[in-house]
Scaffold this motif. Structure first.
Motif, PDB file in Angstrom:
ATOM      1  N   ARG A   1      -0.490   3.941   9.843  1.00 48.32           N
ATOM      2  CA  ARG A   1      -0.655   5.241   9.173  1.00 48.32           C
ATOM      3  C   ARG A   1       0.707   5.873   8.906  1.00 48.32           C
ATOM      4  O   ARG A   1       0.916   6.520   7.872  1.00 48.32           O
ATOM      5  N   LYS A   2       1.645   5.667   9.820  1.00 49.85           N
ATOM      6  CA  LYS A   2       2.978   6.267   9.677  1.00 49.85           C
ATOM      7  C   LYS A   2       3.832   5.555   8.637  1.00 49.85           C
ATOM      8  O   LYS A   2       4.591   6.191   7.906  1.00 49.85           O
ATOM      9  N   ILE A   3       3.719   4.243   8.562  1.00 48.45           N
ATOM     10  CA  ILE A   3       4.686   3.498   7.747  1.00 48.45           C
ATOM     11  C   ILE A   3       4.165   3.110   6.357  1.00 48.45           C
ATOM     12  O   ILE A   3       4.960   2.795   5.480  1.00 48.45           O
ATOM     13  N   LEU A   4       2.839   3.134   6.162  1.00 50.19           N
ATOM     14  CA  LEU A   4       2.285   2.679   4.889  1.00 50.19           C
ATOM     15  C   LEU A   4       1.947   3.855   3.979  1.00 50.19           C
ATOM     16  O   LEU A   4       1.610   4.946   4.439  1.00 50.19           O
ATOM     17  N   SER A   5       1.999   3.616   2.691  1.00 50.68           N
ATOM     18  CA  SER A   5       1.551   4.625   1.735  1.00 50.68           C
ATOM     19  C   SER A   5       0.030   4.750   1.816  1.00 50.68           C
ATOM     20  O   SER A   5      -0.657   3.858   2.313  1.00 50.68           O
ATOM     21  N   ASP A   6      -0.504   5.858   1.320  1.00 48.04           N
ATOM     22  CA  ASP A   6      -1.949   6.056   1.333  1.00 48.04           C
ATOM     23  C   ASP A   6      -2.668   4.909   0.617  1.00 48.04           C
ATOM     24  O   ASP A   6      -3.664   4.374   1.124  1.00 48.04           O
ATOM     25  N   LYS A   7      -2.175   4.552  -0.552  1.00 49.76           N
ATOM     26  CA  LYS A   7      -2.871   3.543  -1.344  1.00 49.76           C
ATOM     27  C   LYS A   7      -2.800   2.157  -0.704  1.00 49.76           C
ATOM     28  O   LYS A   7      -3.766   1.384  -0.746  1.00 49.76           O
ATOM     29  N   PHE A   8      -1.674   1.843  -0.081  1.00 51.52           N
ATOM     30  CA  PHE A   8      -1.562   0.546   0.586  1.00 51.52           C
ATOM     31  C   PHE A   8      -2.482   0.500   1.803  1.00 51.52           C
ATOM     32  O   PHE A   8      -3.149  -0.509   2.061  1.00 51.52           O
TER      33      PHE A   8
ATOM     34  N   MET B   1      -5.668  -2.039   2.655  1.00 51.28           N
ATOM     35  CA  MET B   1      -5.768  -2.778   3.901  1.00 51.28           C
ATOM     36  C   MET B   1      -7.120  -2.522   4.567  1.00 51.28           C
ATOM     37  O   MET B   1      -7.786  -3.444   5.043  1.00 51.28           O
ATOM     38  N   ILE B   2      -7.526  -1.242   4.596  1.00 55.39           N
ATOM     39  CA  ILE B   2      -8.803  -0.898   5.231  1.00 55.39           C
ATOM     40  C   ILE B   2      -9.978  -1.475   4.448  1.00 55.39           C
ATOM     41  O   ILE B   2     -10.894  -2.077   5.033  1.00 55.39           O
TER      42      ILE B   2
END
Length: 270
Positions: free
Chosen positions: A253-260, A264-265
């Motif tokens: 959650r800290k290192i990834l962009s919202d869209k990425f 993943m989810i």
């Protein structure tokens, strides 16, 4: 002096495990839940049980008044009672959404209101709010559950600043996958409301993911130990994270962009 603890949702899962663990460690524990019949094991261990419906004000008031009458203090409040209805926003009745918010946020807020006067008087208190990794990261079909847990996070952050000068600490617990009946019930409800709608494929994917999570879910004692660590710290952390997958998901959650993170989810919903 023996500390008095009130734990809501004590009939199962994290609440039950925490009630037992704290009682074994010398706390005077009151376990509260709607299903009083499910707390017979707690009674046998010397835990006092109270019937409590967190959606009813008279029940909340009666619970706190009973404890104050018997002990004159509530040192630690653990807001654990929760509702985990899942379903597409388009499909879920707003009445069910409102019920979930009553349990997960408004019941929590009202109980805090009721215990604060005594905590302020004693210049001591620990308020523990059980949030979730789902208070930081969302899954499809979890609109109202996540809304309630994001709200718990915000409520806790603001409250912490309001009550610190009175010697009261506010602690957030963010469990990951933990063995609990709430997961199965939430998936069952989701399939009943969205299993035959335009969202049926996604609902089945989420249900399959839940089944996998349940296999690796941590025992609730993991969270009970985290709670004990928090309430016994002189200067507790604002948040404690534990159980299956919690730390790695919050790291993403800290290192990834919202869209990425979305991609993943969603890749797990098959």
């Amino acid at each position: 002096m023996t500390k008095t603890v009130l734990i809501t949702g004590a009939s199962a899962g994290i609440g039950k495990a925490t009630a037992i663990y704290l009682a074994q460690n010398g706390y005077n524990v009151y376990g509260a839940a709607r299903r009083i019949e499910k707390m017979q094991e707690l009674k046998a261990l010397g835990i006092k049980t109270i019937s409590l419906d967190v959606t009813k004000d008279e029940s909340l008031v009666g619970c706190v008044e009973q404890i104050l009458k018997e002990t004159a203090r509530i040192d630690i409040l653990i807001n654990n009672a929760g509702s985990g209805y899942y379903g597409a926003l388009e499909d879920m009745p707003i009445s069910d959404a409102k019920y979930q918010l009553e349990v997960n946020i408004f019941g929590v807020a009202r109980l805090i209101q009721l215990v604060l006067p005594t905590m302020r008087k004693n210049n001591y208190g620990k308020i523990v709010n059980i949030s979730s990794v789902g208070g930081k990261i969302t899954l499809p079909m979890g609109v109202w559950y996540h809304a309630s847990k994001f709200a718990i996070e915000g409520l806790s952050d603001a409250l912490r600043k309001e009550v610190k000068s009175f010697g009261i600490d506010v602690i957030v617990i963010e469990p990951g996958g933990t063995k609990s009946e709430i997961t199965g019930l939430g998936a069952e409800y989701m399939l009943s409301v969205s299993g035959n709608t335009a969202y049926n494929t996604l609902a089945k994917g989420v249900a399959n993911m839940y089944a996998k999570v349940e296999k690796d879910a941590a025992d609730p004692i993991v969270i009970a130990k985290l709670i004990k660590q928090g309430i016994e710290a002189n200067n507790p952390k604002t948040r404690y994270v534990g159980a299956s997958g919690a730390k790695i998901m919050l790291f993403f959650r800290k290192i990834l962009s919202d869209k990425f993170l979305d991609k993943m989810i969603m890749s797990q919903m098959k």
